[in-house]
Design a protein around this motif. Structure first.
Motif, PDB file in Angstrom:
ATOM      1  N   VAL A  99       0.621  -0.844   0.075  1.00  0.00           N
ATOM      2  CA  VAL A  99       0.272   0.317  -0.044  1.00  0.00           C
ATOM      3  C   VAL A  99       0.970   1.354   0.267  1.00  0.00           C
ATOM      4  CG1 VAL A  99      -1.420   1.605   1.287  1.00  0.00           C
ATOM      5  CG2 VAL A  99      -1.735  -1.165   1.039  1.00  0.00           C
ATOM      6  N   LEU A 100       2.064   1.256   0.858  1.00  0.00           N
ATOM      7  CA  LEU A 100       3.675   2.566   1.211  1.00  0.00           C
ATOM      8  C   LEU A 100       3.052   2.637  -0.410  1.00  0.00           C
ATOM      9  CD1 LEU A 100       4.582   1.826   3.949  1.00  0.00           C
ATOM     10  CD2 LEU A 100       3.080   3.747   3.782  1.00  0.00           C
ATOM     11  N   VAL A 101       4.364   1.098  -1.053  1.00  0.00           N
ATOM     12  CA  VAL A 101       4.732   2.147  -2.138  1.00  0.00           C
ATOM     13  C   VAL A 101       3.950   2.084  -3.516  1.00  0.00           C
ATOM     14  CG1 VAL A 101       5.989   0.413  -4.551  1.00  0.00           C
ATOM     15  CG2 VAL A 101       6.637  -0.258  -1.616  1.00  0.00           C
ATOM     16  N   ALA A 102       2.454   1.303  -3.850  1.00  0.00           N
ATOM     17  CA  ALA A 102       1.227   1.567  -5.198  1.00  0.00           C
ATOM     18  C   ALA A 102       1.317   3.269  -4.682  1.00  0.00           C
ATOM     19  CB  ALA A 102       0.661   0.733  -4.372  1.00  0.00           C
ATOM     20  N   GLY A 103       0.333   3.992  -3.428  1.00  0.00           N
ATOM     21  CA  GLY A 103       0.159   4.688  -2.328  1.00  0.00           C
ATOM     22  C   GLY A 103       1.319   5.954  -3.204  1.00  0.00           C
ATOM     23  N   GLY A 104       2.402   5.842  -2.569  1.00  0.00           N
ATOM     24  CA  GLY A 104       3.241   6.852  -3.047  1.00  0.00           C
ATOM     25  C   GLY A 104       3.676   7.035  -4.810  1.00  0.00           C
TER      26      GLY A 104
END
Length: 290
Positions: A206-211
Protein backbone atom coordinates in the motif's frame (compact mmCIF):
# COMPACT_ATOMS: atom_id res chain seq x y z
CA UNK A 1 -22.28 6.85 -0.63
CA UNK A 2 -20.61 4.31 1.65
CA UNK A 3 -20.30 5.87 5.11
CA UNK A 4 -17.20 3.88 6.11
CA UNK A 5 -15.32 4.94 2.97
CA UNK A 6 -16.37 8.55 3.49
CA UNK A 7 -15.04 8.59 7.07
CA UNK A 8 -11.84 6.74 6.13
CA UNK A 9 -11.27 9.20 3.28
CA UNK A 10 -11.87 12.15 5.58
CA UNK A 11 -9.36 11.07 8.22
CA UNK A 12 -6.72 9.92 5.71
CA UNK A 13 -7.06 13.25 3.88
CA UNK A 14 -6.39 15.20 7.09
CA UNK A 15 -3.33 13.06 7.88
CA UNK A 16 -1.94 13.47 4.36
CA UNK A 17 -2.51 17.23 4.44
CA UNK A 18 -0.54 17.72 7.66
CA UNK A 19 2.35 15.63 6.30
CA UNK A 20 2.54 17.46 2.98
CA UNK A 21 1.56 21.07 3.73
CA UNK A 22 5.08 22.52 4.25
CA UNK A 23 6.24 21.26 0.84
CA UNK A 24 2.94 22.36 -0.69
CA UNK A 25 3.58 25.90 0.56
CA UNK A 26 7.03 25.86 -1.07
CA UNK A 27 5.50 24.54 -4.31
CA UNK A 28 2.85 27.28 -4.42
CA UNK A 29 5.42 30.03 -3.76
CA UNK A 30 7.68 28.71 -6.54
CA UNK A 31 4.78 28.64 -8.99
CA UNK A 32 3.45 32.12 -8.29
CA UNK A 33 6.43 34.23 -7.16
CA UNK A 34 9.64 34.99 -9.04
CA UNK A 35 11.85 35.87 -6.06
CA UNK A 36 12.84 32.28 -5.25
CA UNK A 37 15.66 30.49 -7.08
CA UNK A 38 14.57 26.98 -6.13
CA UNK A 39 13.33 24.71 -3.34
CA UNK A 40 16.25 25.28 -0.97
CA UNK A 41 16.28 29.05 -1.51
CA UNK A 42 12.52 29.19 -0.92
CA UNK A 43 12.81 27.05 2.21
CA UNK A 44 15.60 29.22 3.66
CA UNK A 45 13.77 32.49 2.95
CA UNK A 46 10.49 31.27 4.43
CA UNK A 47 12.25 30.13 7.60
CA UNK A 48 14.35 33.30 7.82
CA UNK A 49 11.42 35.70 7.52
CA UNK A 50 8.46 33.68 8.79
CA UNK A 51 9.95 30.84 10.87
CA UNK A 52 8.17 27.48 11.16
CA UNK A 53 4.60 28.92 11.03
CA UNK A 54 5.37 30.18 7.53
CA UNK A 55 5.42 26.62 6.21
CA UNK A 56 1.94 25.97 7.57
CA UNK A 57 0.16 29.07 6.26
CA UNK A 58 -3.29 28.31 4.94
CA UNK A 59 -3.46 24.91 6.65
CA UNK A 60 -6.06 25.62 9.33
CA UNK A 61 -8.84 26.03 6.77
CA UNK A 62 -8.18 23.03 4.50
CA UNK A 63 -7.19 20.63 7.30
CA UNK A 64 -10.92 19.98 7.76
CA UNK A 65 -12.25 20.98 4.35
CA UNK A 66 -9.59 19.16 2.33
CA UNK A 67 -10.36 16.13 4.45
CA UNK A 68 -13.97 16.42 3.27
CA UNK A 69 -12.72 16.70 -0.32
CA UNK A 70 -10.62 13.56 0.16
CA UNK A 71 -13.65 11.81 1.60
CA UNK A 72 -15.65 12.80 -1.48
CA UNK A 73 -12.86 11.52 -3.76
CA UNK A 74 -12.54 8.09 -2.15
CA UNK A 75 -16.24 7.49 -1.60
CA UNK A 76 -17.27 8.70 -5.08
CA UNK A 77 -14.49 6.61 -6.64
CA UNK A 78 -15.64 3.50 -4.81
CA UNK A 79 -19.28 4.05 -5.74
CA UNK A 80 -18.48 4.89 -9.36
CA UNK A 81 -16.22 1.84 -9.72
CA UNK A 82 -18.84 -0.42 -8.20
CA UNK A 83 -21.49 0.99 -10.52
CA UNK A 84 -19.28 0.72 -13.61
CA UNK A 85 -17.89 -2.73 -12.94
CA UNK A 86 -20.94 -4.10 -11.11
CA UNK A 87 -18.61 -5.71 -8.57
CA UNK A 88 -18.53 -5.72 -4.79
CA UNK A 89 -15.74 -4.35 -2.61
CA UNK A 90 -14.45 -7.86 -1.75
CA UNK A 91 -13.53 -8.78 -5.33
CA UNK A 92 -13.08 -5.31 -6.78
CA UNK A 93 -9.31 -5.47 -6.99
CA UNK A 94 -9.30 -8.38 -9.42
CA UNK A 95 -12.33 -7.63 -11.57
CA UNK A 96 -12.33 -3.99 -12.78
CA UNK A 97 -10.43 -3.24 -15.96
CA UNK A 98 -7.92 -0.39 -16.30
CA UNK A 99 -10.48 1.62 -18.29
CA UNK A 100 -13.10 1.19 -15.56
CA UNK A 101 -10.62 2.29 -12.88
CA UNK A 102 -9.62 5.35 -14.93
CA UNK A 103 -13.22 6.40 -15.60
CA UNK A 104 -14.19 6.00 -11.94
CA UNK A 105 -11.14 8.06 -10.95
CA UNK A 106 -12.13 10.81 -13.39
CA UNK A 107 -15.62 10.87 -11.87
CA UNK A 108 -14.13 11.27 -8.38
CA UNK A 109 -11.99 14.14 -9.68
CA UNK A 110 -15.05 15.94 -11.02
CA UNK A 111 -16.84 15.51 -7.69
CA UNK A 112 -13.79 16.84 -5.86
CA UNK A 113 -13.60 19.98 -8.00
CA UNK A 114 -17.16 20.99 -7.08
CA UNK A 115 -16.36 20.72 -3.37
CA UNK A 116 -12.80 21.99 -3.25
CA UNK A 117 -12.52 24.95 -5.66
CA UNK A 118 -13.17 27.70 -3.04
CA UNK A 119 -11.07 25.90 -0.41
CA UNK A 120 -8.10 25.58 -2.75
CA UNK A 121 -8.36 29.26 -3.71
CA UNK A 122 -8.24 30.39 -0.06
CA UNK A 123 -5.32 28.04 0.67
CA UNK A 124 -3.27 29.38 -2.25
CA UNK A 125 -3.89 33.01 -1.32
CA UNK A 126 -2.95 32.47 2.32
CA UNK A 127 0.16 30.51 1.34
CA UNK A 128 1.32 33.39 -0.85
CA UNK A 129 1.40 35.84 2.05
CA UNK A 130 5.07 36.20 2.85
CA UNK A 131 4.72 38.46 5.90
CA UNK A 132 6.02 37.28 9.27
CA UNK A 133 3.33 36.25 11.79
CA UNK A 134 3.74 39.33 14.01
CA UNK A 135 3.43 41.86 11.20
CA UNK A 136 -0.28 42.26 11.90
CA UNK A 137 0.37 44.24 15.06
CA UNK A 138 0.70 47.58 13.35
CA UNK A 139 -2.10 47.03 10.86
CA UNK A 140 -0.16 49.15 8.39
CA UNK A 141 0.97 48.62 4.83
CA UNK A 142 3.44 45.95 5.93
CA UNK A 143 0.74 43.65 7.28
CA UNK A 144 -0.76 40.68 5.48
CA UNK A 145 -3.72 41.24 3.20
CA UNK A 146 -5.69 38.43 4.86
CA UNK A 147 -5.79 37.82 8.62
CA UNK A 148 -6.97 34.24 8.24
CA UNK A 149 -9.25 31.97 6.19
CA UNK A 150 -12.51 33.57 7.33
CA UNK A 151 -11.21 37.07 6.61
CA UNK A 152 -9.88 35.85 3.26
CA UNK A 153 -13.29 34.47 2.24
CA UNK A 154 -15.04 37.65 3.42
CA UNK A 155 -12.57 39.84 1.51
CA UNK A 156 -12.96 37.86 -1.70
CA UNK A 157 -16.76 37.97 -1.48
CA UNK A 158 -16.70 41.71 -0.80
CA UNK A 159 -14.25 42.56 -3.58
CA UNK A 160 -15.02 39.94 -6.24
CA UNK A 161 -18.39 38.41 -5.33
CA UNK A 162 -19.18 34.70 -5.33
CA UNK A 163 -17.46 34.14 -8.72
CA UNK A 164 -14.24 35.25 -7.05
CA UNK A 165 -14.25 32.08 -4.96
CA UNK A 166 -14.14 30.05 -8.17
CA UNK A 167 -11.16 31.71 -9.83
CA UNK A 168 -9.11 29.06 -11.60
CA UNK A 169 -11.89 26.46 -11.45
CA UNK A 170 -11.44 25.64 -15.15
CA UNK A 171 -7.76 24.92 -14.64
CA UNK A 172 -8.59 22.97 -11.48
CA UNK A 173 -11.03 20.81 -13.44
CA UNK A 174 -8.52 20.26 -16.26
CA UNK A 175 -5.98 19.21 -13.63
CA UNK A 176 -8.09 17.04 -11.35
CA UNK A 177 -10.52 15.19 -13.61
CA UNK A 178 -7.95 13.33 -15.77
CA UNK A 179 -5.33 13.21 -13.02
CA UNK A 180 -7.58 11.45 -10.53
CA UNK A 181 -8.08 8.82 -13.19
CA UNK A 182 -4.31 8.47 -13.25
CA UNK A 183 -4.20 8.59 -9.45
CA UNK A 184 -6.18 5.42 -8.82
CA UNK A 185 -4.97 3.48 -11.86
CA UNK A 186 -1.29 2.96 -10.84
CA UNK A 187 -2.39 2.40 -7.24
CA UNK A 188 -4.75 -0.43 -8.12
CA UNK A 189 -2.36 -2.00 -10.65
CA UNK A 190 0.65 -1.86 -8.31
CA UNK A 191 -1.37 -3.29 -5.44
CA UNK A 192 -2.35 -6.22 -7.67
CA UNK A 193 1.26 -6.72 -8.76
CA UNK A 194 2.65 -6.62 -5.21
CA UNK A 195 -0.04 -8.81 -3.66
CA UNK A 196 -0.52 -12.54 -3.94
CA UNK A 197 -3.80 -13.57 -5.54
CA UNK A 198 -6.62 -13.82 -3.03
CA UNK A 199 -4.76 -11.80 -0.38
CA UNK A 200 -5.26 -8.25 0.92
CA UNK A 201 -2.45 -5.79 0.06
CA UNK A 202 0.07 -5.56 2.88
CA UNK A 203 1.44 -2.39 4.45
CA UNK A 204 4.51 -2.28 2.19
CA UNK A 205 2.41 -2.80 -0.94
CA UNK A 206 0.00 0.00 0.00
CA UNK A 207 2.83 2.40 0.86
CA UNK A 208 4.71 1.75 -2.39
CA UNK A 209 1.58 1.80 -4.56
CA UNK A 210 0.20 4.93 -2.90
CA UNK A 211 3.51 6.78 -3.10
CA UNK A 212 4.07 5.89 -6.75
CA UNK A 213 0.48 6.84 -7.61
CA UNK A 214 1.06 10.25 -6.08
CA UNK A 215 4.30 10.86 -8.00
CA UNK A 216 2.78 9.77 -11.33
CA UNK A 217 -0.28 11.94 -10.79
CA UNK A 218 1.58 15.10 -9.78
CA UNK A 219 4.09 14.70 -12.60
CA UNK A 220 1.17 14.92 -15.02
CA UNK A 221 -0.72 17.56 -13.01
CA UNK A 222 2.07 20.12 -12.50
CA UNK A 223 1.60 22.17 -15.74
CA UNK A 224 -2.07 22.77 -15.05
CA UNK A 225 -1.31 23.21 -11.34
CA UNK A 226 0.93 26.16 -12.25
CA UNK A 227 -1.83 27.69 -14.38
CA UNK A 228 -4.41 27.13 -11.64
CA UNK A 229 -2.28 28.81 -8.98
CA UNK A 230 -1.62 31.83 -11.21
CA UNK A 231 -5.29 32.25 -12.06
CA UNK A 232 -6.17 32.01 -8.36
CA UNK A 233 -3.72 34.82 -7.57
CA UNK A 234 -5.09 36.90 -10.46
CA UNK A 235 -5.51 40.51 -9.40
CA UNK A 236 -3.79 40.04 -6.04
CA UNK A 237 -0.33 40.39 -7.58
CA UNK A 238 -1.41 42.87 -10.27
CA UNK A 239 -1.46 40.29 -13.06
CA UNK A 240 -4.58 39.69 -15.13
CA UNK A 241 -5.16 36.73 -17.45
CA UNK A 242 -7.99 36.15 -19.87
CA UNK A 243 -8.44 32.49 -18.98
CA UNK A 244 -6.54 29.19 -19.02
CA UNK A 245 -5.12 29.47 -22.55
CA UNK A 246 -4.20 33.13 -22.09
CA UNK A 247 -2.43 32.30 -18.83
CA UNK A 248 -0.44 29.51 -20.52
CA UNK A 249 0.46 31.76 -23.46
CA UNK A 250 1.52 34.75 -21.36
CA UNK A 251 3.44 32.66 -18.81
CA UNK A 252 5.37 30.79 -21.51
CA UNK A 253 6.11 34.00 -23.40
CA UNK A 254 7.42 35.73 -20.26
CA UNK A 255 9.31 32.85 -18.62
CA UNK A 256 9.76 30.14 -21.25
CA UNK A 257 8.27 26.65 -21.49
CA UNK A 258 9.95 25.55 -18.25
CA UNK A 259 7.49 27.74 -16.32
CA UNK A 260 4.83 25.03 -16.73
CA UNK A 261 6.99 22.68 -14.66
CA UNK A 262 7.70 25.01 -11.78
CA UNK A 263 7.23 23.13 -8.55
CA UNK A 264 7.56 19.72 -10.24
CA UNK A 265 10.40 18.62 -7.95
CA UNK A 266 8.60 19.94 -4.87
CA UNK A 267 5.42 18.17 -6.00
CA UNK A 268 7.27 14.89 -6.49
CA UNK A 269 9.11 15.10 -3.16
CA UNK A 270 5.84 15.83 -1.41
CA UNK A 271 3.71 13.37 -3.37
CA UNK A 272 5.35 10.09 -2.36
CA UNK A 273 5.12 10.32 1.46
CA UNK A 274 1.80 12.17 1.46
CA UNK A 275 0.00 9.68 -0.76
CA UNK A 276 1.70 6.66 0.79
CA UNK A 277 0.42 7.79 4.21
CA UNK A 278 -2.99 8.75 2.82
CA UNK A 279 -3.63 5.36 1.20
CA UNK A 280 -2.25 3.42 4.17
CA UNK A 281 -4.45 5.36 6.60
CA UNK A 282 -7.46 4.93 4.32
CA UNK A 283 -7.02 1.18 3.84
CA UNK A 284 -6.25 0.57 7.54
CA UNK A 285 -9.30 2.53 8.72
CA UNK A 286 -11.55 0.88 6.15
CA UNK A 287 -10.48 -2.62 7.22
CA UNK A 288 -10.94 -1.65 10.86
CA UNK A 289 -14.48 -0.38 10.26
CA UNK A 290 -15.44 -3.45 8.27
Amino acid sequence: MHFAEFIAGWISGAVGLVVGHPMDTIKVRLQTQLKYRGIIDCMIKIYKHERIPGFFKGMSFPVLSVAVGNAVVFSSYSNALEFISQSQRSDRRSSPSSVEIFVAGCFSGAAQVLVMAPVDLVKVRLQNQSHPPRSVSGGGAGGPQYRGPVHCVASILRQEGVPGLYRGVGALALRDIPCYGLYFLPYELLCRTLTEEGQQPGTAAVLVAGGCAGVVTWSCATPMDVVKARLQMEGVQGQRYGGVLACVRESVRAEGGAVLFKGLLANSIRAFPVNAVTFLTYESLLRGMQ
